[in-house]
Structures are given as C-alpha cells and as structure tokens.
Design a protein around this motif. Structure first.
Motif, short mmCIF file in Angstrom:
data_model
loop_
_atom_site.label_atom_id
_atom_site.label_comp_id
_atom_site.label_asym_id
_atom_site.label_seq_id
_atom_site.Cartn_x
_atom_site.Cartn_y
_atom_site.Cartn_z
N LEU A 76 4.10 1.28 3.35
CA LEU A 76 5.43 1.13 2.76
C LEU A 76 6.08 2.49 2.54
O LEU A 76 7.27 2.68 2.82
CB LEU A 76 5.34 0.37 1.43
N LYS A 77 5.30 3.45 2.07
CA LYS A 77 5.84 4.79 1.80
C LYS A 77 6.33 5.45 3.09
O LYS A 77 7.42 6.02 3.14
CB LYS A 77 4.78 5.67 1.14
N SER A 113 -0.52 -2.98 -8.74
CA SER A 113 0.18 -4.15 -8.18
C SER A 113 1.67 -4.04 -8.42
O SER A 113 2.48 -4.32 -7.52
CB SER A 113 -0.35 -5.44 -8.79
N PHE A 114 2.06 -3.62 -9.62
CA PHE A 114 3.48 -3.44 -9.94
C PHE A 114 4.12 -2.42 -9.01
O PHE A 114 5.22 -2.64 -8.49
CB PHE A 114 3.65 -3.00 -11.40
N ILE A 115 3.44 -1.32 -8.76
CA ILE A 115 3.98 -0.26 -7.89
C ILE A 115 4.19 -0.79 -6.48
O ILE A 115 5.24 -0.57 -5.87
CB ILE A 115 3.06 0.97 -7.88
N ILE A 116 3.22 -1.50 -5.95
CA ILE A 116 3.34 -2.05 -4.59
C ILE A 116 4.50 -3.04 -4.51
O ILE A 116 5.31 -2.99 -3.58
CB ILE A 116 2.02 -2.71 -4.13
N TYR A 120 7.83 -2.60 -2.30
CA TYR A 120 8.13 -3.67 -1.33
C TYR A 120 9.55 -4.19 -1.54
O TYR A 120 10.30 -4.36 -0.58
CB TYR A 120 7.10 -4.79 -1.46
N ASN A 121 9.92 -4.45 -2.79
CA ASN A 121 11.26 -4.98 -3.09
C ASN A 121 12.35 -4.00 -2.68
O ASN A 121 13.41 -4.42 -2.20
CB ASN A 121 11.39 -5.34 -4.57
#
Length: 161
Positions: A76-77, A113-116, A120-121
């Motif tokens: 993602l990054k 999980s929050f960071i991913i 993603y969003n």
C-alpha cells in the motif's frame, strides 16, 4: 478494473470481529487483500489470499499473519505514489506494532490493523476519484423504529408507507 473499490469501516471491523469471535476478521482480510490486488494492479505483485495466509499463520503461531500484513502495508505504501498520496506507515511500523502487540498482550495488533485500514481507505478513495467512480450514498440505519429515521440535522422524519 472498472468497479468502485469500497472503503472499510474500522469500527465495523473491530465490532463484528469481537461479536463473531474472529470469523468476520478472516472474511474482512480476505476481501481487503482482494481489493488491494485491484488497487495495486500493474505493480508486478499479488497479495496472497488470506485463507491460505491464515492457515500458515495458525501453523506458525501467528508469525505468518504478521508477515502477510507487513507485506500488505508495504505494498500500500509503495503504490500510494501512483495516486499522489503520501503514506508514512509501511511494513516496518506494522511489524513493530504487531510484534510488540504480541508481547504486550495484543495491544499493538488493533493499532496495526487500524493503520492498514486507514491507508487502504486513503488509496481506495483516490482510486475511485481517479477513475471517476462515484462514492456510495451514505446509508442511515434506523435504530429506533420502523416509522422514524434520524436525519442529518437530528430531527425525526416520518416515513411514508
């Protein structure tokens, strides 16, 4: 891909994962991994299906699950630049929070999980905007009764039957 990529709710993820004793989390990560493949199409990589990654995670006592999420976060990054986004957190941060989370009785796992999901969003929104795909209309769930809906301004409206 010409279909809109849906954003994911962090609150819904945590709530339903708790209620379903983790079953929703497996479905969630499977769908997120599939969507990441669509968002990052053309980068020469493919995210492993989460069902297999979950199986390997069980065998390796959770270690492969961390590796899967690290690879996902790094992908993602790297692909954020395509959409002119800057994502500061990558695989290193996910590995750090997940590993420390295991040591600290799971405290870092929700953070990773929050960071991913947050990253993603961001990319899903940029992908949809780049491809001129409409954002979904916000749905307001009626928690009160079948006859009244709480509107945006906090007033109740009668529903015509």
């Amino acid at each position: 891909m010409d279909a809109r990529i849906p954003k994911k709710s962090v609150f819904k993820f945590f709530l339903l994962s708790i209620i379903t004793l983790g079953i929703y989390a497996i479905v969630f990560w499977h769908k997120l991994g599939r969507n990441v493949n669509a968002l990052c199409e053309g980068d020469g990589k493919k995210t492993m299906k989460y069902g297999f990654a979950f199986f390997l995670s069980v065998i390796t006592f959770g270690i492969y699950g961390i590796i899967w999420k690290v690879k996902l976060a790094e992908r993602l990054k790297v692909n954020a630049e395509r959409y002119e986004l800057m994502i500061p957190e990558g695989g290193t941060e996910i590995a750090l929070f997940s590993t420390l989370g295991l040591i600290a009785l799971g405290a870092g796992i929700p953070i990773s999980s929050f960071i991913i999901i947050k990253n993603y969003n961001m990319i899903a929104g940029a992908y949809n905007a780049y491809n001129d795909l409409p954002e979904p209309e916000e749905e307001y769930v009626d928690l009160f009764s079948e006859d009244e809906v709480l509107d945006l301004d906090g007033t109740e409206e009668e529903i015509a039957e």
